[in-house]
Design a protein around this motif. Structure first.
Motif, PDB file in Angstrom:
ATOM      1  N   HIS A  57       0.833  -1.203   0.000  1.00 49.30           N
ATOM      2  CA  HIS A  57       0.000   0.000   0.000  1.00 49.30           C
ATOM      3  C   HIS A  57       0.864   1.248   0.000  1.00 49.30           C
ATOM      4  CE1 HIS A  57      -2.510   3.152   2.022  1.00 49.30           C
ATOM      5  NE2 HIS A  57      -3.417   2.659   1.210  1.00 49.30           N
ATOM      6  N   CYS A  58       0.815   2.005  -1.108  1.00 52.36           N
ATOM      7  CA  CYS A  58       1.458   3.315  -1.153  1.00 52.36           C
ATOM      8  C   CYS A  58       0.686   4.199  -2.130  1.00 52.36           C
ATOM      9  CB  CYS A  58       2.935   3.216  -1.532  1.00 52.36           C
ATOM     10  SG  CYS A  58       3.250   2.559  -3.172  1.00 52.36           S
ATOM     11  N   HIS A  59       1.078   5.471  -2.212  1.00 52.01           N
ATOM     12  CA  HIS A  59       0.318   6.447  -2.990  1.00 52.01           C
ATOM     13  C   HIS A  59       1.219   7.124  -4.017  1.00 52.01           C
ATOM     14  CE1 HIS A  59      -3.190   6.421  -0.238  1.00 52.01           C
ATOM     15  NE2 HIS A  59      -2.272   6.135   0.668  1.00 52.01           N
ATOM     16  N   ILE A  77      -0.290   0.536  -5.742  1.00 50.83           N
ATOM     17  CA  ILE A  77      -0.393   1.995  -5.762  1.00 50.83           C
ATOM     18  C   ILE A  77      -1.856   2.438  -5.703  1.00 50.83           C
ATOM     19  CG2 ILE A  77       1.809   2.439  -6.887  1.00 50.83           C
ATOM     20  CD1 ILE A  77       0.302   2.691  -9.555  1.00 50.83           C
ATOM     21  N   LEU A  78      -2.055   3.515  -4.941  1.00 48.18           N
ATOM     22  CA  LEU A  78      -3.338   4.205  -4.816  1.00 48.18           C
ATOM     23  C   LEU A  78      -3.128   5.665  -5.162  1.00 48.18           C
ATOM     24  CD1 LEU A  78      -5.799   2.519  -3.758  1.00 48.18           C
ATOM     25  CD2 LEU A  78      -3.637   1.642  -2.858  1.00 48.18           C
ATOM     26  N   PRO A  79      -4.197   6.384  -5.541  1.00 55.13           N
ATOM     27  CA  PRO A  79      -4.027   7.804  -5.847  1.00 55.13           C
ATOM     28  C   PRO A  79      -3.936   8.668  -4.599  1.00 55.13           C
ATOM     29  CG  PRO A  79      -6.302   7.167  -6.203  1.00 55.13           C
ATOM     30  CD  PRO A  79      -5.550   5.902  -5.857  1.00 55.13           C
ATOM     31  N   ALA A 109       0.231   1.432 -13.872  1.00 55.39           N
ATOM     32  CA  ALA A 109       0.355  -0.017 -13.775  1.00 55.39           C
ATOM     33  C   ALA A 109       0.489  -0.661 -15.154  1.00 55.39           C
ATOM     34  CB  ALA A 109      -0.847  -0.590 -13.032  1.00 55.39           C
ATOM     35  N   ALA A 110      -0.193  -0.104 -16.137  1.00 57.72           N
ATOM     36  CA  ALA A 110      -0.064  -0.615 -17.500  1.00 57.72           C
ATOM     37  C   ALA A 110       1.315  -0.313 -18.079  1.00 57.72           C
ATOM     38  CB  ALA A 110      -1.147  -0.007 -18.387  1.00 57.72           C
ATOM     39  N   LYS A 111       1.885   0.819 -17.688  1.00 57.51           N
ATOM     40  CA  LYS A 111       3.210   1.209 -18.172  1.00 57.51           C
ATOM     41  C   LYS A 111       4.312   0.379 -17.527  1.00 57.51           C
ATOM     42  CE  LYS A 111       6.119   5.331 -18.796  1.00 57.51           C
ATOM     43  NZ  LYS A 111       6.204   6.792 -18.555  1.00 57.51           N
ATOM     44  N   PHE A 140      -4.676  -0.568  -7.252  1.00 51.79           N
ATOM     45  CA  PHE A 140      -5.932  -0.784  -6.541  1.00 51.79           C
ATOM     46  C   PHE A 140      -6.804   0.444  -6.825  1.00 51.79           C
ATOM     47  CE2 PHE A 140      -5.524  -3.933  -2.756  1.00 51.79           C
ATOM     48  CZ  PHE A 140      -4.892  -4.860  -3.557  1.00 51.79           C
ATOM     49  N   CYS A 141      -8.064   0.222  -7.147  1.00 54.43           N
ATOM     50  CA  CYS A 141      -8.956   1.351  -7.384  1.00 54.43           C
ATOM     51  C   CYS A 141      -9.603   1.799  -6.075  1.00 54.43           C
ATOM     52  CB  CYS A 141     -10.030   0.991  -8.417  1.00 54.43           C
ATOM     53  SG  CYS A 141     -11.255  -0.212  -7.858  1.00 54.43           S
ATOM     54  N   THR A 142     -10.232   2.959  -6.123  1.00 56.14           N
ATOM     55  CA  THR A 142     -10.996   3.445  -4.982  1.00 56.14           C
ATOM     56  C   THR A 142     -12.299   4.041  -5.474  1.00 56.14           C
ATOM     57  OG1 THR A 142     -10.919   4.816  -2.979  1.00 56.14           O
ATOM     58  CG2 THR A 142      -9.934   5.735  -4.963  1.00 56.14           C
ATOM     59  N   VAL A 143     -13.358   3.903  -4.694  1.00 53.57           N
ATOM     60  CA  VAL A 143     -14.641   4.546  -4.992  1.00 53.57           C
ATOM     61  C   VAL A 143     -15.239   5.054  -3.687  1.00 53.57           C
ATOM     62  CG1 VAL A 143     -15.118   3.094  -7.022  1.00 53.57           C
ATOM     63  CG2 VAL A 143     -16.002   2.400  -4.782  1.00 53.57           C
TER      64      VAL A 143
END
Length: 245
Positions: free
Chosen positions: A7-9, A37-39, A59-61, A69-72
């Motif tokens: 977990h990091c940003h 990675i998170l935003p 992540a694609a790069k 990981f996404c967030t909503v």
């Protein structure tokens, strides 16, 4: 030994920021194999689509190094459910919910459809704990009991205000792992002794914490090298591959 940071940003937040080049350079220097990675803070709270797209593109790069990981925000309702669908289609590997930033309690009923949506894709769900009244370990325990098939990560292990509840909240719930960022060495060693190393995850929460310091803390633990390998890499690798240890 290689590590996985659970977990990091990345991106520029109000208090701090970290760009991908700096993160990758630090990872190379510290032998961190991969990082979740998170935003940044605003993107977690309200601009979910922008933040998710940012991490998905990174992540694609760098597919061998960075994992998105996404967030909503559950308050967005159907829009949040659609955002999970979109992120899964683009390759996200997990979901983060942040009760203090996003303005809800873990056990609020309107959060449950978000969790159920994530579980239809078998996404691990990361939720920080330790902040009253929104994010407390026993609230996560309640949700984990509702969904025993899910995989939950108790972020920050109850730090700072509810560390005393963390062990009881996960001890008999094999579907909850604990993330040890922010915690003292003695607290982490107690978690390993009580829960077993198979339930403990290394993370840095960079840039809010120092990657160097968190690695040093992991290396300083009075545990076996096998236990250190589980915490530092193997447990998170199993989660990312869709299983549990």
């Amino acid at each position: 030994m290689k590590w996985i940071d659970a977990h990091c940003h990345v991106g520029q937040g109000i208090m701090n920021g970290l760009d991908a080049d700096k993160l990758l350079a630090d990872m190379d220097r510290l032998e961190i194999e991969q990082a979740v990675i998170l935003p940044w803070d605003r993107a977690i709270a309200v601009d979910n689509e922008e933040g998710n797209m940012f991490t998905l593109e990174l992540a694609a790069k760098y597919p061998d190094r960075l994992i998105s990981f996404c967030t909503v925000n559950p308050w967005f309702g159907y829009r949040a459910l659609e955002e999970i669908d979109r992120c899964v289609a683009l390759g996200t590997k997990g979901l983060k919910l942040h009760p203090p930033y996003q303005g809800f309690q873990i056990s609020d009923p309107f959060v449950l459809p978000i969790i159920e949506k994530a579980l239809t894709y078998s996404l691990p769900i990361y939720i920080p704990t330790g902040t009253p009244v929104a994010a407390m370990p026993m609230q996560l325990a309640y949700v984990a009991d509702l969904y025993p098939e899910g995989t939950f990560i108790q972020g920050h292990f109850g730090f700072p205000d509810f560390w005393i509840d963390s062990i009881p909240s996960v001890e008999h719930r094999p579907n909850i792992y604990v993330d040890i960022a922010y915690n003292a060495i003695s607290t982490i060693e107690h978690a390993v002794k009580t829960l077993g190393a198979e339930r403990v995850l290394f993370s840095s929460d960079a840039p809010y914490l120092s990657l160097d310091n968190e690695i040093d803390k992991l290396l300083s633990l009075s545990i076996t090298e096998e236990e250190r390998q589980l915490i530092g890499r193997d447990n998170m690798k199993a989660i990312l591959e869709g299983g549990r240890r």
